[in-house]
Design an enzyme around this catalytic site. Structure first.
Site, mmCIF file in Angstrom:
data_model
loop_
_atom_site.group_PDB
_atom_site.id
_atom_site.type_symbol
_atom_site.label_atom_id
_atom_site.label_comp_id
_atom_site.label_asym_id
_atom_site.label_seq_id
_atom_site.Cartn_x
_atom_site.Cartn_y
_atom_site.Cartn_z
ATOM 1 N N LYS A 1 0.855 -1.191 0.000
ATOM 2 C CA LYS A 1 0.000 0.000 0.000
ATOM 3 C C LYS A 1 0.888 1.235 0.000
ATOM 4 C CE LYS A 1 -3.369 2.552 2.905
ATOM 5 N NZ LYS A 1 -4.300 2.479 4.058
ATOM 6 N N ASP B 1 -2.723 10.087 3.599
ATOM 7 C CA ASP B 1 -4.130 9.697 3.688
ATOM 8 C C ASP B 1 -4.896 10.764 4.459
ATOM 9 O OD1 ASP B 1 -6.566 8.483 3.850
ATOM 10 O OD2 ASP B 1 -5.924 6.831 5.164
ATOM 11 N N LYS C 1 -10.417 13.142 7.426
ATOM 12 C CA LYS C 1 -10.077 12.873 8.823
ATOM 13 C C LYS C 1 -10.111 14.181 9.600
ATOM 14 C CE LYS C 1 -6.951 8.983 7.741
ATOM 15 N NZ LYS C 1 -7.646 7.862 8.397
ATOM 16 N N ASP D 1 1.469 6.334 5.355
ATOM 17 C CA ASP D 1 0.487 5.363 4.851
ATOM 18 C C ASP D 1 1.013 4.630 3.601
ATOM 19 O OD1 ASP D 1 -1.909 4.139 5.470
ATOM 20 O OD2 ASP D 1 -3.139 5.540 4.313
ATOM 21 N N ASP E 1 -12.262 6.909 3.163
ATOM 22 C CA ASP E 1 -11.105 6.692 4.050
ATOM 23 C C ASP E 1 -10.703 5.215 4.103
ATOM 24 O OD1 ASP E 1 -9.075 7.440 5.711
ATOM 25 O OD2 ASP E 1 -10.346 7.856 7.459
ATOM 26 N N GLU F 1 -9.481 3.500 1.790
ATOM 27 C CA GLU F 1 -8.916 3.591 0.436
ATOM 28 C C GLU F 1 -7.852 2.537 0.154
ATOM 29 O OE1 GLU F 1 -7.804 5.214 2.964
ATOM 30 O OE2 GLU F 1 -5.647 4.905 2.759
ATOM 31 N N ARG G 1 -7.601 -0.686 0.653
ATOM 32 C CA ARG G 1 -8.043 -1.933 0.021
ATOM 33 C C ARG G 1 -8.365 -1.727 -1.455
ATOM 34 N NH1 ARG G 1 -12.662 -2.285 4.443
ATOM 35 N NH2 ARG G 1 -10.950 -1.245 5.532
HETATM 36 N N1 BES Z 1 -4.464 4.378 6.749
HETATM 37 C C1 BES Z 1 -5.617 4.150 7.532
HETATM 38 C C2 BES Z 1 -5.392 3.103 8.632
HETATM 39 C C3 BES Z 1 -4.578 3.550 9.814
HETATM 40 C C4 BES Z 1 -5.196 4.069 10.920
HETATM 41 C C5 BES Z 1 -3.216 3.404 9.817
HETATM 42 C C6 BES Z 1 -4.451 4.460 12.017
HETATM 43 C C7 BES Z 1 -2.458 3.788 10.905
HETATM 44 C C8 BES Z 1 -3.084 4.326 12.009
HETATM 45 C C9 BES Z 1 -6.765 3.666 6.667
HETATM 46 O O1 BES Z 1 -6.748 4.087 5.355
HETATM 47 C C10 BES Z 1 -7.992 4.239 7.282
HETATM 48 O O2 BES Z 1 -8.178 5.412 7.203
HETATM 49 N N2 BES Z 1 -8.774 3.383 7.914
HETATM 50 C C11 BES Z 1 -9.920 3.819 8.628
HETATM 51 C C12 BES Z 1 -11.126 3.391 7.853
HETATM 52 C C13 BES Z 1 -12.439 3.824 8.418
HETATM 53 C C14 BES Z 1 -12.482 5.270 8.812
HETATM 54 C C15 BES Z 1 -13.479 3.602 7.388
HETATM 55 C C16 BES Z 1 -9.833 3.173 10.005
HETATM 56 O O3 BES Z 1 -9.473 1.997 10.065
HETATM 57 O O4 BES Z 1 -10.037 3.875 10.982
HETATM 58 ZN ZN ZN Z 2 -4.922 4.686 4.582
HETATM 59 MN MN MN Z 3 -7.853 5.885 5.068
#
Ligand code: BES
Ligand code: ZN
Ligand code: MN
Length: 503
Positions: free
Chosen positions: A262, A267, A274, A286, A345, A347, A349
């Protein structure tokens, strides 16, 4: 905006050029000498103090702890805890070396008495020692005008044994450490210094026979139908890049491994923005999965990997704008699967699935993907353990065994099919988010849709990509988690092998 070249060089060159020598005598150049001391048993004479004095100074010998023994002349002596002798192993050696490097931060020239750190296999033991020493001294300070760190100028490994038996392990430790530091540099590098196209340039700069690089730009991705990567990129001013790395071994390959990373350069969450919390400044990391894949592949030629390895770095940032993917939009992944984007968010996957399909089309025997995928994995396993799941227990077990060897901790999560219906939607083949719970697993189930029958495992490094402070071999900031893991996995890779790299 790119100043990539000048950022990537320092750690890389530093590790390649650092003198690592073996001596039978505490080298004269060193200003600090490390001496391992277990929690029980005799204290080595060269320390000049006994157990009682060490205990009185608060030193228990616990793994990774240290005590500085001042002296009026000669080098500073440092007691290095290696824990209970019965529990000693490669990990303790790595952590003791890391503790030494950290305790002697103001010293450039170190000597370490290694014999009590080598364990049953001297090459493996000394490799871990080198990793610990080099990784614990890392800091990302290239952007600071006043550089706070003292660079290492040389390391002497003091042994009463056969110097030649250590050379291979030293070389391997240097290569593994260098890969991890490259991954750290890339992940620490802010988004305004490292765009998707910069990442591709870095990969091109690192390549050279037998590691080749192909870069796919936006037009090429449109042509190939990579709607996941394009959908995430839709809001960005920076164009996307897919970087395909191919390592071809000498002779008949033992198998074909595909690695998918990835590469979200930043992000923001996209339209599902966010919040403005400072923790989101971490989202420059990310792309840690892509960095780990690239870094691991830089080791393969030098370490003589016998398998063919193909790497896919899926690079773009995830930004909101008038052109961004909206909630409810449908994107079409390579191969035709349609996905309703219910949250921009989620994204990671989307960009990964295009590459998983490409890897199956390329005929990979096994696919391993690595991604800072879910906050849920961070919640479940914290910052010290990454999640692993997959459709093939053999692949998962090979990864777990590689993780044991490299000290990068993995824990298996179940790909529980009973959660699969959470990805159903009346609008498309899948939606990109499951329910409120088990988010790491539903993300894994999403990815599983794109690998077909190919044996596959997914490593979620959302928790382990970032360290809050000094801990183990990590220093504050990005950890480079996965670079050594994937290198180790690839080096031992043989399709269908049952735990061939047992440690
Ligand atoms: N890159 C993030 C996952 C992440 C979160 C990595 C915290 C490191 C620390 C991913 O793209 C993401 O934003 N995931 C969200 C999805 C949800 C808001 C739909 C998550 O897991 O909180
Ligand atoms: Zn992400
Ligand atoms: Mn994300």
């Amino acid at each position: 905006m790119s100043r990539t070249g000048s950022l990537i060089t320092p750690s890389f060159e530093w590790v390649s050029d650092l003198p690592l020598t073996v001596t039978d005598d505490a080298g004269v150049a060193a200003t600090a000498v490390g001496v391992p001391v277990a929690s029980s048993g005799p204290v080595p004479e060269r320390l000049g103090v006994g157990r009682d004095a060490l205990s009185a100074a608060g030193f228990t010998g616990a793994v990774g702890t240290t005590a500085i023994i001042p002296s009026d002349s000669g080098p500073v002596l440092v007691a290095l805890g290696t824990g209970e002798p019965a529990a000693f192993g490669t990990d303790a050696a790595r952590l003791a070396a890391a503790g030494f490097a950290r305790a002697t931060r103001s010293h450039g020239s170190l000597a370490l008495a290694v014999d009590d750190l080598l364990g049953d296999d001297a090459a493996t033991g000394v490799q871990a020692v080198i990793e610990g020493l080099l990784l614990a001294r890392y800091s990302f300070d290239v952007m600071r005008n006043a550089r706070p760190s003292t660079p290492l100028t040389g390391i002497e490994l003091v042994t009463g044994g056969d110097a030649a038996s250590l050379e291979g392990g030293i070389a391997r430790g240097r290569v593994y450490a260098r890969a991890t530091l490259l991954a750290r540099d890339l992940a620490n590098c802010p988004h305004n210094f490292l765009s998707a196209s910069d990442m591709a340039d870095v990969a091109v700069g690192l390549a050279g026979d037998p590691l080749t690089v192909e870069v796919f730009d936006k037009d090429a991705l449109v042509e190939m139908g990579c709607g996941g990567l394009l959908g995430v990129n839709a809001g960005s001013a920076e164009p996307p890049r897919m970087v395909k790395l191919t390592y071809t071994p000498d002779g008949e390959p033992t198998g074909h491994l595909a690695l998918v990373g990835k590469g979200i350069m930043y992000d923001s969450g996209g339209i599902a923005l966010k919040p403005g919390d400072t923790s989101h400044s971490q989202m420059k990391n990310d792309m840690s999965g892509a960095a780990a894949v690239l870094a691991s592949m830089t080791t393969l030629a030098e370490l003589g990997c016998r398998a063919k390895v193909t790497g896919y770095l899926m690079c773009t940032d995830n930004m909101p704008s008038g052109t961004a993917t909206a909630l409810g939009d449908v994107v079409t992944i390579r191969g035709g699967t349609t996905v309703e984007v219910v949250n921009t968010d989620a994204e990671g996957r989307l960009v990964m699935s295009d590459a998983l399909v490409l890897a199956t089309e390329d005929g990979a025997d096994t696919i391993v993907d690595i991604a800072t995928l879910t906050g849920a994995c961070l919640r479940a396993l914290g910052t010290q353990v990454a999640g692993v799941m997959g459709n093939d227990q053999g692949v998962v077990d090979q990864l777990r065994s590689a993780a044991e060897a490299t000290g990068e901790s993995l824990w298996q999560l179940p790909l529980e099919q009973r959660y699969r219906s959470e990805l159903d939607t009346p609008v498309a083949d899948l939606k990109n988010l499951g329910g409120a719970n088990a988010g790491a697993i539903t993300a894994g189930l999403f990815l599983a849709e794109f690998v077909g029958e190919t044996p596959w495992a997914h490593v979620d490094i959302a928790g382990t990509a970032q360290a809050d402070g000094d801990s183990g071999v990590n220093t504050p900031g990005c950890t480079g988690f996965g670079a050594r893991l994937l290198a180790h996995f690839a080096l031992d890779f043989a399709p269908g092998a049952e735990r061939s790299n047992d440690v």
